[in-house]
Every structure is written in C-alpha cells, then in structure tokens.
Design a protein around this motif. Structure first.
Motif, short mmCIF file in Angstrom:
data_model
loop_
_atom_site.label_atom_id
_atom_site.label_comp_id
_atom_site.label_asym_id
_atom_site.label_seq_id
_atom_site.Cartn_x
_atom_site.Cartn_y
_atom_site.Cartn_z
N SER A 29 68.96 66.35 42.32
CA SER A 29 69.40 67.71 42.63
C SER A 29 68.43 68.80 42.17
O SER A 29 68.64 69.97 42.46
N SER A 30 67.37 68.42 41.46
CA SER A 30 66.46 69.42 40.89
C SER A 30 65.30 69.71 41.83
O SER A 30 64.60 68.79 42.29
N ASP A 31 65.04 70.99 42.06
CA ASP A 31 63.90 71.36 42.91
C ASP A 31 62.58 71.29 42.15
O ASP A 31 61.52 71.53 42.71
N ALA A 32 62.63 70.95 40.85
CA ALA A 32 61.40 70.77 40.07
C ALA A 32 60.91 69.33 40.11
O ALA A 32 59.83 69.03 39.59
N VAL A 33 61.67 68.43 40.73
CA VAL A 33 61.35 67.01 40.76
C VAL A 33 60.88 66.61 42.14
O VAL A 33 61.54 66.91 43.15
N GLY A 34 59.73 65.92 42.17
CA GLY A 34 59.25 65.40 43.44
C GLY A 34 59.85 64.04 43.74
O GLY A 34 60.41 63.81 44.81
N TYR A 35 59.74 63.12 42.79
CA TYR A 35 60.31 61.79 42.95
C TYR A 35 60.36 61.11 41.59
O TYR A 35 59.79 61.58 40.61
N TYR A 36 61.03 59.96 41.57
CA TYR A 36 61.10 59.17 40.35
C TYR A 36 61.10 57.69 40.71
O TYR A 36 61.43 57.29 41.84
N ASP A 37 60.68 56.88 39.75
CA ASP A 37 60.74 55.43 39.85
C ASP A 37 61.68 54.93 38.77
O ASP A 37 61.91 55.60 37.75
N ILE A 38 62.21 53.74 38.96
CA ILE A 38 62.98 53.06 37.92
C ILE A 38 62.22 51.79 37.56
O ILE A 38 61.91 50.97 38.44
N LEU A 39 61.89 51.64 36.28
CA LEU A 39 61.16 50.47 35.79
C LEU A 39 62.15 49.55 35.10
O LEU A 39 62.78 49.92 34.11
N THR A 40 62.31 48.35 35.63
CA THR A 40 63.36 47.44 35.20
C THR A 40 62.88 46.00 35.31
O THR A 40 61.93 45.71 36.04
N PHE B 297 66.62 66.70 29.86
CA PHE B 297 66.15 67.02 31.21
C PHE B 297 66.07 68.53 31.43
O PHE B 297 65.15 69.01 32.10
N ALA B 298 67.00 69.27 30.87
CA ALA B 298 66.95 70.72 31.01
C ALA B 298 65.64 71.27 30.44
O ALA B 298 65.03 72.18 31.00
N GLU B 299 65.18 70.71 29.31
CA GLU B 299 63.91 71.14 28.71
C GLU B 299 62.73 70.72 29.60
O GLU B 299 61.78 71.49 29.77
N MET B 300 62.79 69.52 30.14
CA MET B 300 61.74 69.08 31.07
C MET B 300 61.67 70.00 32.29
O MET B 300 60.58 70.41 32.72
N GLU B 301 62.82 70.29 32.86
CA GLU B 301 62.87 71.13 34.05
C GLU B 301 62.35 72.53 33.75
O GLU B 301 61.61 73.12 34.56
N ARG B 302 62.70 73.06 32.59
CA ARG B 302 62.23 74.39 32.20
C ARG B 302 60.70 74.41 32.10
O ARG B 302 60.05 75.34 32.56
N ALA B 303 60.14 73.36 31.51
CA ALA B 303 58.69 73.29 31.37
C ALA B 303 58.01 73.15 32.72
O ALA B 303 57.00 73.82 33.00
#
Length: 343
Positions: free
Chosen positions: A86-97, A47-53
C-alpha cells in the motif's frame, strides 16, 4: 516488474525474526533466539521510519523480508506485505525463505501480493545428498517442491547458492536442474566463515578458485542463457567491466541497510557492526552520524582498492574482508586483481 534504476533505489534487508526451522551448516546466524523480537506494532513503527526516510531521500524502496525463517511469523509477515503493497514509497519486495513452511494457502496469498517481485529459496547442490549435507535432511526435496508450487501459481522464483569448495564444481549441473524446474533467476554468494559457518573456515574459496568460479558463472549466465543469472556482486566487474548487468559496487554506506529482528541496524547482514537501533536513534541519525559509514564511503580508506580503476564498480566485499582478516577495510581476499590495480 520493472527494475528500479540504481540511483533511485534504497534497499532494506529486513529480518523479522531470528527463529528458523532449519540449521544450515554454513549459516551466518549465531543464535536462533527470539529474544528482543519486535512486536507487530513495533514492526509497523519500523516501517513508518523506513517510509519517512525514503520519502525524504526521494528514493524508491526495495525490500527483502527474511529471517531466520520469515514464515515462522506468518501473521506478522503478511501484515508487513500489506503495508509494503500500500505504500507509494515502495517499488517492490522479495521474500527470502527456505520454502519448507510454504503451504497452499501461502501460495494463494503470495499470488495476490501487489508488489512481491519474487520468492527466493536456497539450494547448495543439484543432488539431495550434497545439498542436504549442508541444509539438512529432506531440504532438497522440500525446496524444489516449494518452487514447483510457486511456479505453478505464476509466481517468480529465485534460487540462491552459497559457493564454497565443496560445491563450486556443480554450478553447471545446478543450472541444468533449475532450468528444468522453471526457476526464473539464479544468484550466487561466496561463503563467508561467520556465525555457525565459522566452523567451516576451510571451505572458503581461494583467490584462484574465486576467479574460476566468477568466470564460470559469467559464462553460464551470459553465453548459455539457460536462465537469468544475477551478477550484481563485487568482483564480477573484474570479469566484464563494460557490461552494466555484470558487477556492482558493495552497497555498504551507499544505498542499503539491514534491520534486524530487534531493530538493530547493520551496514550489511554479513557485516554485523551495530550502527544503532532504528526505533531509538532513527534512520537519519544512523545514516548521517555514523563514523563507520563515512569512513567506508571513502574508497581511499579501503586497502588495495584506493588506486584501482574499478573502484566505482566494485570496492570488493567488506564483509569478506572483515571475516578473512579482522579488518573490513582490508582488501577483499578473493580479488585476483589486487596485484595490478591500476591496470
């Protein structure tokens, strides 16, 4: 939640495990092994690499946390949702289950997630007999029960249906069922004969069946509006090119990546062409140095699409082309416009 503008979004489908408690007949997985599964510290590094990108690209991240079945790694799943929240780089997420492992404690935990947009579950038919023939005995009741508990807690629920010859005629009845249970959104995917589903090759739609299906989904979603029907998929532009909510260009090479349980990066989960490992090469090298991604970004390399006026809106599904012909740069076999692309 407010949708992210397409030009601002970068999407990650993040598979945190290959393990699953179900064995769906049409599944794109080939293995359910936990071999190579990343530890929680490694997932945090991912996630740190995703957030950096995302910050370097000035993009807002949208995520699908999935598997396998993500609730088979419940502790790691919630550790990651805390990171995303907690990340300001994230707008939203879904969970696929598949919903089978969601208990009352999970419902409360999900309700408190700040950036959880929706929980997506899957059904393949509006009757237990037909659904369970694909997804396993008891799965119909389990999925609807999970939906009802999530909805009672005020959470948004989506249902995904994989369309094949055995269920294409049940779309209207499916929407009736989902509306009755208060489902918020309904999405469809075409069946692609890959993974375990390769044995069901005869279930793939013909081009004419695909056209009929797309037109029916459009009519049910736009004209009848019994619930929100998502049509952000290639080929929907052939039905209505003027509606911005209908159709979407294949995201391969443009604004999305899939990260697997061991850190391997694919252009799309349904197009399992390894681009590298996120913890070894990093996202920048993968995104900018991949010859495959540069080739697929040029529509002139896509047979049947290069002269089509709908190239900016569609490009077909590269995974469908790959598994139908062995060439991901071939025409989408379901494209009914292929014979008159300039029209």
């Amino acid at each position: 939640m407010t949708e992210i503008a397409p030009g601002d979004e970068f999407y990650f489908q993040w598979h945190i495990t290959e393990r699953c408690n179900q064995r769906c007949a049409h599944c794109y997985h080939e293995s359910y092994s936990s071999r190579g599964e990343l530890t929680l510290p490694e997932l945090q590094d991912v996630f740190a690499e995703m957030e950096r990108a995302l910050k370097a690209w000035n993009r807002i991240g949208s995520f699908s946390l999935t598997g396998g079945e993500p609730f088979m790694r419940r502790d790691e799943l919630y550790a990651l949702t805390d990171l995303l929240d907690s990340s300001d780089a994230v707008g939203y997420y879904d969970i696929l289950t598949n919903g089978a492992l969601i208990g009352s404690d999970d419902v409360g935990r999900l309700r408190d997630s700040a950036k959880l947009r929706r929980v997506q579950v899957s059904l393949e038919a509006p009757t237990p007999q037909d659904n369970d023939a694909i997804r396993g005995s008891g799965s119909f009741a389990t999925t609807l029960s999970a939906n009802d508990r999530l909805k009672a807690a005020g959470l948004e629920v989506a249902v995904m249906m994989t369309i094949a010859r055995h269920n294409k005629d049940s779309l209207s009845a499916m929407i009736d069922l989902l509306a009755e249970h208060g489902v918020d959104t309904f999405a469809t995917e075409r069946f692609i004969p890959e993974g375990a589903g390769a044995e069901l090759g005869d279930a793939m739609l013909s081009s004419e069946e695909a056209r009929e299906t797309f037109e029916l989904v459009h009519r049910l979603g736009v004209a009848e509006r019994r619930l929100r029907v998502l049509m952000y998929r290639p080929l929907f532009a052939l039905v209505d090119r003027d509606d911005p909510t209908v159709g979407a260009m294949c995201s391969v090479g443009t604004n999305a990546l899939t990260v697997m349980h061991d850190g391997t990066v694919y252009p799309c989960r349904r197009l399992p062409i390894p681009l590298g490992n996120i913890l070894e090469e990093g996202l920048f090298k993968i995104w900018y140095d991949s010859e495959f991604l540069w080739k697929v970004r040029d529509p002139g390399n896509i047979q049947g699409c290069r002269d089509c006026v709908l190239v900016p809106l569609c490009r077909g599904c590269r995974a469908m082309a790959h598994f139908a012909s062995g060439d991901c740069f071939a025409s989408d076999p379901h494209c009914w416009k292929a014979e008159s692309c300039s029209a």
